[in-house]
Design a protein around this motif. Sequence first.
Motif, PDB file in Angstrom:
ATOM      1  N   ALA A  90       0.635  -1.018   0.558  1.00 40.94           N
ATOM      2  CA  ALA A  90      -0.038  -0.288  -0.054  1.00 40.94           C
ATOM      3  C   ALA A  90       0.884   1.186  -0.226  1.00 40.94           C
ATOM      4  CB  ALA A  90      -1.471  -0.092   1.141  1.00 40.94           C
ATOM      5  N   LEU A  91       2.116   1.548   0.837  1.00 40.70           N
ATOM      6  CA  LEU A  91       2.749   2.666   0.725  1.00 40.70           C
ATOM      7  C   LEU A  91       3.500   2.466  -0.762  1.00 40.70           C
ATOM      8  CD1 LEU A  91       3.797   4.588   2.390  1.00 40.70           C
ATOM      9  CD2 LEU A  91       5.773   2.966   3.703  1.00 40.70           C
ATOM     10  N   ILE A  99       2.286   1.524  -3.576  1.00 40.70           N
ATOM     11  CA  ILE A  99       1.517   2.204  -4.678  1.00 40.70           C
ATOM     12  C   ILE A  99       1.311   3.737  -3.929  1.00 40.70           C
ATOM     13  CG2 ILE A  99      -1.350   2.626  -5.018  1.00 40.70           C
ATOM     14  CD1 ILE A  99      -1.080  -0.150  -4.583  1.00 40.70           C
ATOM     15  N   ALA A 100       0.915   4.128  -3.214  1.00 41.53           N
ATOM     16  CA  ALA A 100       0.751   5.809  -2.488  1.00 41.53           C
ATOM     17  C   ALA A 100       1.890   6.705  -2.682  1.00 41.53           C
ATOM     18  CB  ALA A 100       0.650   6.005  -1.522  1.00 41.53           C
ATOM     19  N   LEU A 101       3.413   5.961  -2.628  1.00 45.14           N
ATOM     20  CA  LEU A 101       4.488   6.489  -3.097  1.00 45.14           C
ATOM     21  C   LEU A 101       4.748   6.830  -4.245  1.00 45.14           C
ATOM     22  CD1 LEU A 101       6.880   5.602  -0.435  1.00 45.14           C
ATOM     23  CD2 LEU A 101       5.864   7.593  -0.839  1.00 45.14           C
ATOM     24  N   GLN A 102       4.160   5.780  -5.926  1.00 46.20           N
ATOM     25  CA  GLN A 102       3.969   6.119  -7.098  1.00 46.20           C
ATOM     26  C   GLN A 102       3.303   7.031  -7.638  1.00 46.20           C
ATOM     27  OE1 GLN A 102       4.961   3.079  -9.589  1.00 46.20           O
ATOM     28  NE2 GLN A 102       6.247   1.967  -8.608  1.00 46.20           N
ATOM     29  N   ASP A 138       6.482  19.839  -8.141  1.00 48.00           N
ATOM     30  CA  ASP A 138       8.180  19.036  -7.550  1.00 48.00           C
ATOM     31  C   ASP A 138       8.946  18.185  -7.017  1.00 48.00           C
ATOM     32  OD1 ASP A 138       7.558  19.506 -10.994  1.00 48.00           O
ATOM     33  OD2 ASP A 138       9.423  21.659 -10.553  1.00 48.00           O
ATOM     34  N   THR A 139       8.691  19.463  -5.736  1.00 53.03           N
ATOM     35  CA  THR A 139       9.471  19.122  -4.153  1.00 53.03           C
ATOM     36  C   THR A 139       8.683  18.038  -3.681  1.00 53.03           C
ATOM     37  OG1 THR A 139       9.267  22.008  -4.781  1.00 53.03           O
ATOM     38  CG2 THR A 139       9.706  20.271  -2.795  1.00 53.03           C
ATOM     39  N   LEU A 140       7.208  17.853  -4.162  1.00 53.43           N
ATOM     40  CA  LEU A 140       7.182  16.664  -2.780  1.00 53.43           C
ATOM     41  C   LEU A 140       6.535  15.650  -3.892  1.00 53.43           C
ATOM     42  CD1 LEU A 140       5.107  15.124  -0.808  1.00 53.43           C
ATOM     43  CD2 LEU A 140       3.141  15.751  -2.424  1.00 53.43           C
ATOM     44  N   ALA A 141       6.691  15.959  -5.106  1.00 48.52           N
ATOM     45  CA  ALA A 141       6.924  14.097  -6.115  1.00 48.52           C
ATOM     46  C   ALA A 141       8.425  13.721  -6.088  1.00 48.52           C
ATOM     47  CB  ALA A 141       6.432  14.502  -7.404  1.00 48.52           C
ATOM     48  N   ALA A 184      11.762   8.686  -1.240  1.00 49.91           N
ATOM     49  CA  ALA A 184      11.220   7.797  -0.518  1.00 49.91           C
ATOM     50  C   ALA A 184      10.874   6.229  -0.531  1.00 49.91           C
ATOM     51  CB  ALA A 184       9.730   8.172   0.502  1.00 49.91           C
ATOM     52  N   LEU A 185      10.308   6.707  -2.119  1.00 46.48           N
ATOM     53  CA  LEU A 185       9.985   4.653  -2.734  1.00 46.48           C
ATOM     54  C   LEU A 185      11.335   4.087  -2.683  1.00 46.48           C
ATOM     55  CD1 LEU A 185       8.232   2.813  -3.953  1.00 46.48           C
ATOM     56  CD2 LEU A 185       8.453   4.686  -6.078  1.00 46.48           C
ATOM     57  N   ASN A 186      12.327   4.999  -3.066  1.00 48.00           N
ATOM     58  CA  ASN A 186      14.374   4.170  -3.738  1.00 48.00           C
ATOM     59  C   ASN A 186      14.302   3.755  -2.177  1.00 48.00           C
ATOM     60  OD1 ASN A 186      16.338   3.774  -5.257  1.00 48.00           O
ATOM     61  ND2 ASN A 186      17.584   5.165  -3.904  1.00 48.00           N
TER      62      ASN A 186
END
Length: 324
Positions: free
Chosen positions: A81-82, A84-87, A95-98, A104-106
């Motif tokens: 779930a985490l 999916i949410a991060l993707q 730009d900043t949040l992406a 975080a995903l990495n």
Amino acid sequence: MPKTSARLLALLSLLQARRDWPGTLLAERLDISLRTVRRDVDRLRELGYPIAAVKGPDGGYRLSAGTELPPLLFDDDQAVALTIALQVAATSSGDTLAEASARALNTIRQVMPSRLRHRIESLRITAVERPATRPAAPVDGDVLLAISAAVHAREVLRFDYGTSDAPPRRAEPHHLITWDGRWYLIAWDLDRGDWRTFRADRITVRTPNGPRFTPRELPGGDVATYVIGKFRGSGDASGNWPCQGTVILDMPAATVALYTRDGVVEEAGPDRCRLTLGSWSWAALAAAVARFDAEIEVVGPPELTEAFAHLAARFSRTAARSVA
């Protein structure tokens, strides 16, 4: 008694599951003594977890928010779930949040156990931004993983769609997207020889997948433009409505803008505005404009004027039947 490391992870998992835990209940769930619970809590505190003591007849513990982020523990479903949410955040945010979401995903991928990493590495999702107007349709996480894995591997997806007695479908999966609170698969339907959009909550994946394929070019070249065009009813996937018109409304632009999702609102004088709006038919466009309780002046095109006349005649007949 489990080893100390395994016991600490089990204790941490329990503390994350609810707000307060009586010490005796923790001891019972972990099959250890209350003294061992106290010792393990102290170990977690040393690792940076802010665990507060809760006063009461039995005493207890609470995992609180701290000044720094300690190591986290996720079960398999939480990890999926985490991810999916991060993707979604990494592909649909500013730009900043992406950038932060991608980092975080990495980080999460690097510490995943191998059994999960192989599943999550194939997860590829595109979010087409639009405010959701309805609750999200529930989709099994395994279905999303299976679809995304087929997209990543470029393998033909075999699945049942809708009712169980419907014939199975074969499609070349192109993108897994979110739109208006629902998950969709964009794919080339091999049996129909055309692009199709499938709701993921209606898909039951069959195994194994079919052969590998060379991806086709999506009409328009951009998945967001293609999806917007499809959901608006545009046949050319250009993102434009098939019917578009302009009117002048005797209503302030600020008020009209509050209730206009896809149109363009411009000031046209004191308490007046110019509204350009689109829809899938001329009658639907006229009805969308008529919902504003204001005088309307059609700027164009003539088809919109004709649609207002058509609706006016229909409404008059309806009113006459109601009175009679």
